[in-house]
Design an enzyme around this catalytic site. Sequence first.
Site, PDB file in Angstrom:
ATOM      1  N   LEU A  17      34.449  45.532  48.749  1.00 18.38           N
ATOM      2  CA  LEU A  17      34.872  44.844  47.533  1.00 18.38           C
ATOM      3  C   LEU A  17      34.507  45.739  46.362  1.00 18.38           C
ATOM      4  O   LEU A  17      33.457  46.383  46.365  1.00 18.38           O
ATOM      5  CB  LEU A  17      34.148  43.501  47.362  1.00 18.38           C
ATOM      6  CG  LEU A  17      34.567  42.302  48.213  1.00 18.38           C
ATOM      7  CD1 LEU A  17      33.733  41.086  47.817  1.00 18.38           C
ATOM      8  CD2 LEU A  17      36.051  41.992  48.082  1.00 18.38           C
ATOM      9  N   ASP A  18      35.365  45.772  45.347  1.00 18.12           N
ATOM     10  CA  ASP A  18      35.050  46.528  44.141  1.00 18.12           C
ATOM     11  C   ASP A  18      33.753  46.011  43.517  1.00 18.12           C
ATOM     12  O   ASP A  18      33.404  44.838  43.672  1.00 18.12           O
ATOM     13  CB  ASP A  18      36.168  46.386  43.103  1.00 18.12           C
ATOM     14  CG  ASP A  18      37.470  47.025  43.563  1.00 18.12           C
ATOM     15  OD1 ASP A  18      37.419  47.865  44.470  1.00 18.12           O
ATOM     16  OD2 ASP A  18      38.510  46.684  42.994  1.00 18.12           O
ATOM     17  N   ARG A  19      33.119  46.868  42.769  1.00 17.38           N
ATOM     18  CA  ARG A  19      31.861  46.499  42.109  1.00 17.38           C
ATOM     19  C   ARG A  19      32.008  45.236  41.260  1.00 17.38           C
ATOM     20  O   ARG A  19      31.169  44.344  41.301  1.00 17.38           O
ATOM     21  CB  ARG A  19      31.398  47.666  41.233  1.00 17.38           C
ATOM     22  CG  ARG A  19      30.063  47.434  40.530  1.00 17.38           C
ATOM     23  CD  ARG A  19      29.656  48.655  39.733  1.00 17.38           C
ATOM     24  NE  ARG A  19      28.304  48.530  39.209  1.00 17.38           N
ATOM     25  CZ  ARG A  19      27.667  49.499  38.566  1.00 17.38           C
ATOM     26  NH1 ARG A  19      28.278  50.658  38.370  1.00 17.38           N
ATOM     27  NH2 ARG A  19      26.429  49.309  38.110  1.00 17.38           N
TER      28      ARG A  19
END
Length: 227
Positions: A53-55
Amino acid sequence: MLEIIYEDEHLIAINKPHGLLVHRSKIANDANEFALQMLRDQVGRHVNPTHRLDRKTGGVLLFAFDKETEIAMQKQFQESLVVKSYLAIVRGYAPLAMEIDYPLAKENGTLQDAKTNFVTLQQSEIPLAIGKHPTSRYSLVKANPKTGRMHQLRKHFAHIFHPIIGDRPHGCNKQNRYFKEHLQMNTMLLHALDLSFTHPVSQQPVKIEATIQSEFKRMMELMGFIL
C-alpha cells in the site's frame, strides 16, 4: 500499537494508518517507523507483506508468517485472484459507474494493462472557494482495481480528471494546497476498505475489512458523506 483486524496461524492483517510506510525505502529517508518492523515487534513473530500500500493510503494490509504462505498469497495478487475494494474522495462529480481501461507505464517505460471499476456512492457540493468558483464539488467513490499496477487508482482517477484529494504527484495542486493549509489535512483520501481471497492453506473464503480512519472520517463529515 497497530490495529490487528485478522489473524490466524499463517496470515495477519492490520488497518495501516495513513502516512506509515510498509517497509524501509530509499525514497523516504525521513521515515523512522515502518509497518513491517512495528508489527513484528508487536506480535513477536517474523512477518512479511504479501502486497503493498502507498505510504499515504490507509486500510487493509496483509502479512504472512511463513514463506510458503507469503509466496502463495503474492501469486494470488499477481494473478488478480484477490478482490480489492477502496474508498476514495475525488474532485468533482464523478460518473455514477465506470470502467477505466487505461494502460500504465512501468519504470522502464513498458506499458501494462490496467483496469479499474468504480461506482460513485455520494456526491457533495460545499462552500469552499477554491479557484474561480464559490463552491467545490466532490464524490465519494468505491473502486475495485482489476489489476495491481503501481499507483493505479491514483493515476486512473487523475486520467479521468477526477483526481484523489491529497494525491500530491497526480492530483490537483490547488485542491491539495487548500486542504493542507486551510483544513490541516496531511493525508491522501484513499482507504483500502477490504480484501477477499481464498485462504492458501485452508482453501476457505476470507474477507478482511478495515474501518475508516479519523482523518478520512473528518473529511467525509465536512462534505456531508455518510456511510
